[in-house]
Enzyme design. Structure first.
Site, short mmCIF file in Angstrom:
data_model
loop_
_atom_site.label_atom_id
_atom_site.label_comp_id
_atom_site.label_asym_id
_atom_site.label_seq_id
_atom_site.Cartn_x
_atom_site.Cartn_y
_atom_site.Cartn_z
CG MET A 85 -37.77 -16.62 37.47
SD MET A 85 -38.68 -15.30 38.29
CE MET A 85 -38.82 -16.00 39.93
CB SER A 143 -48.42 -6.90 44.95
OG SER A 143 -48.89 -7.29 43.69
CG MET A 166 -43.70 -16.73 34.06
SD MET A 166 -43.88 -16.70 35.86
CE MET A 166 -43.87 -14.94 36.20
CG HIS A 182 -40.88 -19.09 39.70
ND1 HIS A 182 -41.62 -17.95 39.49
CD2 HIS A 182 -40.33 -19.41 38.49
CE1 HIS A 182 -41.53 -17.58 38.23
NE2 HIS A 182 -40.76 -18.44 37.60
CG ASP A 205 -45.76 -16.16 39.39
OD1 ASP A 205 -46.15 -15.14 39.98
OD2 ASP A 205 -44.60 -16.62 39.51
N GLY A 206 -48.36 -13.83 38.33
CA GLY A 206 -48.14 -12.47 37.86
C GLY A 206 -49.43 -11.70 37.70
CB SER A 246 -45.48 -14.70 45.42
OG SER A 246 -44.19 -14.22 45.09
CG MET A 287 -35.84 -13.49 40.72
SD MET A 287 -36.60 -11.88 40.51
CE MET A 287 -38.32 -12.28 40.83
N GLY A 302 -42.40 -8.07 41.32
CA GLY A 302 -43.79 -8.16 41.75
C GLY A 302 -44.54 -6.90 41.32
N GLY A 303 -45.83 -6.94 41.46
CA GLY A 303 -46.64 -5.73 41.25
C GLY A 303 -46.81 -5.29 39.81
CG HIS A 310 -44.53 -18.70 44.10
ND1 HIS A 310 -44.61 -19.68 43.12
CD2 HIS A 310 -43.90 -17.66 43.51
CE1 HIS A 310 -44.05 -19.24 42.00
NE2 HIS A 310 -43.60 -18.01 42.22
CG ASP A 342 -41.02 -15.35 42.86
OD1 ASP A 342 -41.27 -16.13 41.93
OD2 ASP A 342 -41.90 -14.72 43.49
C1 DX5 Z 1 -42.41 -12.40 39.28
C2 DX5 Z 1 -42.58 -13.53 40.26
C3 DX5 Z 1 -43.90 -13.55 40.94
C4 DX5 Z 1 -44.24 -12.32 41.72
C5 DX5 Z 1 -45.67 -12.04 41.41
O1 DX5 Z 1 -41.26 -12.62 38.55
O2 DX5 Z 1 -42.41 -14.78 39.62
O3 DX5 Z 1 -44.05 -14.72 41.75
O4 DX5 Z 1 -44.10 -12.42 43.10
O5 DX5 Z 1 -46.03 -10.85 41.98
P1 DX5 Z 1 -47.47 -10.23 41.81
O6 DX5 Z 1 -48.45 -11.21 42.37
O7 DX5 Z 1 -47.37 -8.97 42.60
O8 DX5 Z 1 -47.66 -9.99 40.35
ZN ZN Z 2 -42.92 -16.61 40.80
#
Ligand code: DX5
Ligand code: ZN
Length: 224
Positions: free
Chosen positions: A67, A197, A136, A65, A174-175, A7, A36, A143-144, A32, A34
């Site tokens: 969102m 991360s 999710m 992905h 994911d997450g 990601s 948003m 992230g993180g 991947h 993201d």
């Molecule tokens: C969060 C994203 C994830 C994000 C995950 O909304 O959909 O794809 O990058 O990050 P990590 O792996 O750090 O949890």
């Molecule tokens: Zn994602």
């Protein structure tokens, strides 16, 4: 087949091509992305122009992905930009059937995503329309964040539904996926592992990706 979807949310956006290259060398086989919109989730990221640039830097599938609200309006733009897979949130889409068919009509793989607060039962009418289901394991937006263990039984249930109904979708998670959480999700049946991360957070994405995949494969082996 277990695959790592790197990601880019946690990557250095000034050096995306390089960072993707390193993650690929470490074994990532999906990128991947993201997307948003600041409405469905409290953060803003990127749109089709960046996907178009990413398309030039990698041959790996671009897993977009979304969102966002009003996904139908933006899907053609992501397809044109080079998305290979597009997933939409059940919670953001009142016409999920229409959206998933729309994605497939563009020759792109459709996926559906559920938030931690959404039960897998909400997907019962669309499981036959998707190539993958994304569970999710954090609340989307950043992230993180810390892994939410409630995702594990959801993965297990999706694997059971798939077997009972003779379907073929793949299960993505994911997450918060890192060396300490990957074992449980793989044993539950997740095979597309999104990690931000853990791959790009610190150190070398190549080594990080390799380490995470190794942990995933070892857990799968121990599954019995
Ligand atoms: C969060 C994203 C994830 C994000 C995950 O909304 O959909 O794809 O990058 O990050 P990590 O792996 O750090 O949890
Ligand atoms: Zn994602």
């Amino acid at each position: 087949m277990i695959e790592l979807a790197a990601s880019i949310l946690s990557a250095d956006f000034a050096h995306l091509a390089e960072q993707i290259q390193r993650a690929t060398e470490g074994g990532a086989t999906i990128i991947h992305v993201d997307i948003m919109d600041g409405h469905f989730v409290p953060n803003l990221t990127i749109g089709p122009p960046v996907v178009k640039s990413l398309r030039k830097t990698t041959n790996l599938p671009l897993d977009c992905h979304l969102m966002i609200e009003n996904a139908d309006e933006y899907i053609p733009g992501f397809v044109e930009a080079g998305a290979d897979w597009i997933s939409v949130h059940q919670e953001a889409d009142v016409h999920l059937n229409r959206t998933l068919n729309l994605i497939r009509s563009h020759g792109v793989s459709p996926g559906v995503v559920i938030n931690p607060g959404t039960p897998v039962e909400m997907l019962s009418e669309v499981l036959d329309l998707v190539d993958y289901v994304l569970v999710m394991s954090v609340n989307p937006g950043f992230g993180g964040q810390k892994f939410i263990p409630g995702a594990i039984p959801k993965v297990r249930r999706l694997a059971e539904y798939r077997a009972n109904r003779g379907l073929n979708y793949r299960i993505e998670i994911d997450g918060g996926i890192a060396s300490d959480t990957v074992g449980d999700v793989v044993r539950a049946g997740a095979e597309l592992l999104v990690a931000g991360s853990a791959v790009f957070g610190s150190g070398d994405p190549k080594e990080n990706a390799h380490k995470l995949l190794k942990a995933a494969h070892e857990s799968a082996f121990l599954k019995v």
